[in-house]
Write a protein that holds these residues in place. Sequence first.
Motif, PDB file in Angstrom:
ATOM      1  N   ILE A 184       1.771  -4.152  -4.213  1.00 51.17           N
ATOM      2  CA  ILE A 184       0.954  -2.929  -4.188  1.00 51.17           C
ATOM      3  C   ILE A 184      -0.360  -3.158  -4.921  1.00 51.17           C
ATOM      4  O   ILE A 184      -1.439  -2.769  -4.457  1.00 51.17           O
ATOM      5  N   VAL A 185      -0.275  -3.836  -6.068  1.00 50.15           N
ATOM      6  CA  VAL A 185      -1.471  -4.087  -6.866  1.00 50.15           C
ATOM      7  C   VAL A 185      -2.386  -5.085  -6.153  1.00 50.15           C
ATOM      8  O   VAL A 185      -3.613  -4.954  -6.182  1.00 50.15           O
ATOM      9  N   ARG A 186      -1.790  -6.051  -5.487  1.00 52.95           N
ATOM     10  CA  ARG A 186      -2.588  -7.040  -4.732  1.00 52.95           C
ATOM     11  C   ARG A 186      -3.420  -6.362  -3.648  1.00 52.95           C
ATOM     12  O   ARG A 186      -4.624  -6.628  -3.513  1.00 52.95           O
ATOM     13  N   GLU A 187      -2.787  -5.485  -2.884  1.00 52.04           N
ATOM     14  CA  GLU A 187      -3.496  -4.805  -1.801  1.00 52.04           C
ATOM     15  C   GLU A 187      -4.530  -3.826  -2.339  1.00 52.04           C
ATOM     16  O   GLU A 187      -5.608  -3.662  -1.775  1.00 52.04           O
ATOM     17  N   LEU A 188      -4.208  -3.179  -3.448  1.00 54.37           N
ATOM     18  CA  LEU A 188      -5.169  -2.287  -4.088  1.00 54.37           C
ATOM     19  C   LEU A 188      -6.410  -3.071  -4.522  1.00 54.37           C
ATOM     20  O   LEU A 188      -7.540  -2.626  -4.324  1.00 54.37           O
ATOM     21  N   HIS A 189      -6.196  -4.237  -5.107  1.00 57.19           N
ATOM     22  CA  HIS A 189      -7.310  -5.044  -5.601  1.00 57.19           C
ATOM     23  C   HIS A 189      -8.236  -5.470  -4.458  1.00 57.19           C
ATOM     24  O   HIS A 189      -9.470  -5.513  -4.631  1.00 57.19           O
ATOM     25  N   LYS A 190      -7.675  -5.769  -3.308  1.00 59.92           N
ATOM     26  CA  LYS A 190      -8.495  -6.137  -2.147  1.00 59.92           C
ATOM     27  C   LYS A 190      -9.387  -4.977  -1.709  1.00 59.92           C
ATOM     28  O   LYS A 190     -10.515  -5.170  -1.258  1.00 59.92           O
TER      29      LYS A 190
END
Length: 370
Positions: A301-307
């Motif tokens: 979730i955090v990875r996709e948010l960061h993108k």
Amino acid sequence: MLLSEKETTELLSFLTHNARPDVKGQATGFLLGLSGNRDGCQVLASKPDLLAALFALTSDRSVAVAKDCYHTFVNLSADKALHQVLVKDVDVLPLLFQRLVDPDFMLSDQISTILSNLAHEEKTCETVFKVLQDGVGLPKLVEIFCNEGYNKQAKLHYLGPLLSNLTQLPEARKELLSQDRCLLQKLLPFTQYEASAVRRGGAAVGKNAHLYFKSKLYLRHEQLLSEAVDILPFLLLPLAGPEELTEEENEGLPVDLQYLPEDKKREEDPDIRKMLLETLLLLTATKFGRKTLRDKNVYLIVRELHKWEQDFQVSAACEKLVQVLIGDEPEQGMENLMEVEIPLDVEEKLNKADQEEVERAEDETGGGGQ
């Protein structure tokens, strides 16, 4: 501007229930205007008798006069220099809480704003919480916040910031996390309340989450992450977007985060997104918390948010959380990050890095002013 004794006496004669309505309205309008700037607030701070008379008129039969009075106190309560005058000399709190719980009182939005302002600073917050507990009680306040239709004439969104401000006190945090009362569980669904960012931000009590650790309440990570409280979905859903994940990735997420619809939208307020990320980061302070967040695929979730993220400070919060989630476990004896003693020189470097991050964010947004 200064008010002479003669002017003050004259104003006091107008600030009575029996004064002529037009004269009374002019007097309350004048004081409302005076409260609209810092210098005016300072003048009124030196006139507790005037403020007491004005507060008495919050119950005036003229709605216009009462509104003027309440809006004046909203302005005054926004200035921390007046907090002690308001809670001690004018003693506004008991009556404010009494009216707040009245489901028919039409000016409760103004009251919730005043109380939220007064609870912002820790010293006054202690007084606010004591008066609350002596009368209404925190559970009743949470109940009112969670009942959207409690008052048909007021939305009461600012009860959210009030509750969030109260969590700077150990006794309020302890009651909020009480297993018997389940107050935190009642607040968490409002992290996704679409109608008001103010209410969402208040429900995301991470604003003061770091203060939980002052009273060792971080030892309750097992409670917060248990099925009974299940805090993770409430923190993650506002951060999740519509990105398509693999079947394997979805199955590793909490059930509420699996196979989200194509029209899923993230929390629009960057301050709330940052607050939620900081709360997740604090849950990684213990070995149990880190293991749970890893097992629940929080990284995805955090990875996709960061993108997706455009706000520098929120991106930085993402990166800090990712570093913990993908990093190696601390060596034996240092598993609880909140109990690790940081050398002074390292702490100074970390503070300097944080300050540089803030300055960089201000440069990107054209300065820190509003």
